[in-house]
Design an enzyme around this catalytic site. Structure first.
Site, mmCIF file in Angstrom:
data_model
loop_
_atom_site.group_PDB
_atom_site.id
_atom_site.type_symbol
_atom_site.label_atom_id
_atom_site.label_comp_id
_atom_site.label_asym_id
_atom_site.label_seq_id
_atom_site.Cartn_x
_atom_site.Cartn_y
_atom_site.Cartn_z
ATOM 1 N N LYS A 193 1.434 -0.899 -0.172
ATOM 2 C CA LYS A 193 -0.280 0.400 0.112
ATOM 3 C C LYS A 193 0.980 1.442 0.444
ATOM 4 O O LYS A 193 1.324 1.986 1.274
ATOM 5 C CB LYS A 193 -0.616 -0.191 1.211
ATOM 6 C CG LYS A 193 -2.009 1.213 0.607
ATOM 7 C CD LYS A 193 -2.684 0.487 -0.170
ATOM 8 C CE LYS A 193 -3.861 1.332 -0.481
ATOM 9 N NZ LYS A 193 -4.735 1.448 -2.206
ATOM 10 N N SER A 388 -8.300 -0.576 -5.405
ATOM 11 C CA SER A 388 -8.515 -0.356 -4.012
ATOM 12 C C SER A 388 -10.161 0.378 -4.110
ATOM 13 O O SER A 388 -10.665 -0.374 -4.147
ATOM 14 C CB SER A 388 -7.949 0.864 -4.126
ATOM 15 O OG SER A 388 -7.573 1.156 -2.242
#
Length: 587
Positions: A193, A388
């Site tokens: 991430k 995402s």
């Protein structure tokens, strides 16, 4: 006193007259637009469809008059809608009056998945026996990928062609923030991430570099395979040509490489088109652009008479990202809800082109997708990005369709809260506070978080990541553990995503619509695009308040506009983000 009243009344009267003429001007302007748009477009025999794709391509556009005006004033090309491009190519294939397509797309501004949609439509168009010719003074790499669908590719004799492999550039703000005295306090879950990295690092982490290499190589291998197939070239030889930087090649080597069919000036290309359309050399070509041809109806076309409908709902941009041109979760949720309640809509295709954004906004949209799926089929079609939060709102669908070059996945969560204490000290500002409870002022921006506050924030991130995993696991009918293995914030290409079962099929929006029709058991139907297009006057007012400022910012700031926009959006961003790492720009 009488003189004052006289001048005062004169000012009032003048203002009213000015307002009247202003309103009359708008009315006349809109009337002219309405009358011009209602004029029937005539298509002559032996015509060609012109694809002039030198500007940005977005998912869809309305006939926004103010957009055109701003573009003309700024000298920029107005955006063109992918929906209009695809519909026009499909229509031209059946139109006997259209003999071929002439394409000028050397500087096309679109992602590889968007280009793939157009490219596939051109290949399908050529199956009708009609020609597709491409010409440009300069081809960027992505533009050449589009041009490779043509049966003839011409380059200006002194032109340039970029085909040397894919690279992605990343911008980092750590140094800027340090100079300003701003510390970004980071909370995240997911090794990959890396959306937070621009604010805390000066270069890519090893994990971010690895995931970038994987999806870039996946996209490049796909591009090589498709170009090699279209140009009847050997894939390995084509890759070797790319490594020799064709942009600097000698003319003879360029021709020998098979990348192009010849060097020609535009007048020579036009003369060739005249020969193909039986047009006298002294006459002009019968040519129509997308803007005009999109309003043409073929004699055998039905004009919206079918009762049963499939709704194509567009979700483009960041989710609740603070910008007016992104996805507003409440608005998109309302649109999905209305489609669910409309009995004439038998299936929904959710077209997603989004890097994600607010975790809360993603959850709000996900809920409406889930509820709709219980009543009617919901199929997701992914564009350039569905990562995402973009994947969050997709995972509940009955089926997910993506291009091999789509960037998706990035299943992870982060929070980013600035500490501006250093900046305030630099400008001589101090703060103090009184509170009744330990966390009464949480979150605060003018001091660093305490250990307890950090623990609270990280705990919330972990819980939200667990929710994200559960949503994906339920939607994909697998386990949380299985999703976690391919999650951790990692970005995948569409081709990668198919192999790990994050998507169901490779293809474009037509494939998604076909799946939706099959699941709804529809043979005859019509498509409706949602949200509905605004009226011309609504478009003008919306553009004046929103789009104009963005276009002017782009005009004066150029490439720096996107960087400043990213920083500015942090002011209104939700503290928990499900967003793709970086704003990836591929050449």
């Amino acid at each position: 006193m009488s003189k004052f009243l006289k001048y005062f009344l004169a000012v009032i009267a003048g203002s009213m007259v000015s307002a009247f003429f202003f309103l009359m001007g708008i009315v006349i302007f809109v009337s002219i637009l309405a009358s011009s748009s209602s004029q029937e477009v005539k298509v002559a025999d032996n015509s060609i469809l012109v694809l002039d794709l030198k500007g940005p391509i977005v998912e869809r556009t309305s006939d926004d008059p103010f957009e055109q005006i701003i573009s003309e004033l700024s000298g920029q090309v107005a955006p063109v809608g992918l929906n209009k491009i695809l519909a026009s190519i499909k229509k031209a294939k059946k139109d006997d009056r259209i003999k071929g397509i002439y394409m000028e797309s050397g500087m096309v501004m679109a992602g590889y998945a968007t280009i793939e949609e157009i490219r596939n439509a051109l290949i399908d168009f050529r199956e009708s026996g009609k020609f597709v010719h491409s010409y440009a003074p300069v081809y960027t790499q992505s533009a050449y990928y589009l041009a490779s669908a043509a049966d003839k590719i011409y380059l200006n004799p002194t032109g340039m062609l970029d085909f040397q492999g894919i690279s992605a550039s990343y911008t980092f703000y750590k140094g800027t923030l340090e100079k300003l005295g701003i510390e970004m306090q980071i909370f995240k879950h997911g090794e990959f991430k890396s959306a937070v990295e621009p604010f805390i690092l000066e270069k890519l982490s090893d994990a971010a570099r690895h995931q970038s290499e994987v999806y870039l190589n996946s996209i490049w291998d796909h591009v090589l395979a498709k170009v090699a197939d279209s140009r009847s070239l050997n894939m390995e030889a084509l890759n070797q040509t790319a490594s020799q930087a064709p942009v600097l090649m000698e003319d003879s080597l360029m021709l020998a490489s098979g990348l192009i069919d010849g060097f020609k000036y535009k007048d020579e290309v036009l003369n060739e088109l005249k020969s193909l359309t039986n047009t006298e050399e002294k006459d002009d070509l019968n040519a129509l652009n997308i803007s005009k041809y999109s309003s043409v109806y073929l004699p055998d076309e039905k004009k919206g008479l079918e009762k049963n409908k499939i709704a194509v709902i567009y979700a483009e941009g960041a989710i609740d990202g603070g910008s007016s041109d992104g996805i507003q979760s409440e608005d998109l949720s309302r649109t999905i809800r209305e489609a669910r309640r409309d009995s004439s809509i038998k299936a929904v295709v959710l077209r997603i082109n989004s890097p994600g954004g607010s975790g809360l906004g993603s959850e709000i949209i996900w809920r409406e997708v889930q509820l709709t799926k219980k009543i009617k089929p919901v199929i997701v079609s992914m564009g350039d990005l569905a990562a995402s939060g973009g994947y969050y709102i997709a995972c509940a669908a009955d089926s997910i369709v993506a291009h091999p070059t789509t960037l998706t996945g990035s299943i992870g969560v982060f929070g980013m809260i600035p500490n501006t204490e250093g900046l305030l000290k630099k400008i001589g500002v101090t703060t103090d506070r009184v509170k009744t409870n330990q966390f009464a002022d949480f979150p605060v921006l003018d001091r660093p978080f305490t250990a307890d506050e950090k623990q609270l924030m990280q705990g919330y991130i972990e819980r939200f990541y667990g929710i994200f995993l559960k949503r994906c696991a339920d939607g994909r009918q697998t386990t949380v553990e299985a999703i976690d293995e391919v999650g951790e914030g990692r970005v995948w290409s569409g081709e990668n995503a198919l192999a790990i079962d994050l998507i169901d099929k490779l293809g474009g929006i037509d494939e998604a619509i076909a799946i939706a029709a099959g699941m709804a058991e529809l043979e005859n139907y019509r498509l409706v695009e949602l949200p509905e297009i605004l009226t011309p006057i609504e478009q003008i007012m919306k553009s004046m308040s929103e789009n104009a400022s963005a276009r002017i910012g782009q005009l004066f700031l150029g490439e720096q506009y996107q960087i400043l926009k990213t920083i500015n959006d942090l002011k209104t961003a939700h503290p928990v983000q499900a967003r793709m790492p970086f704003d990836v720009q591929l050449n």
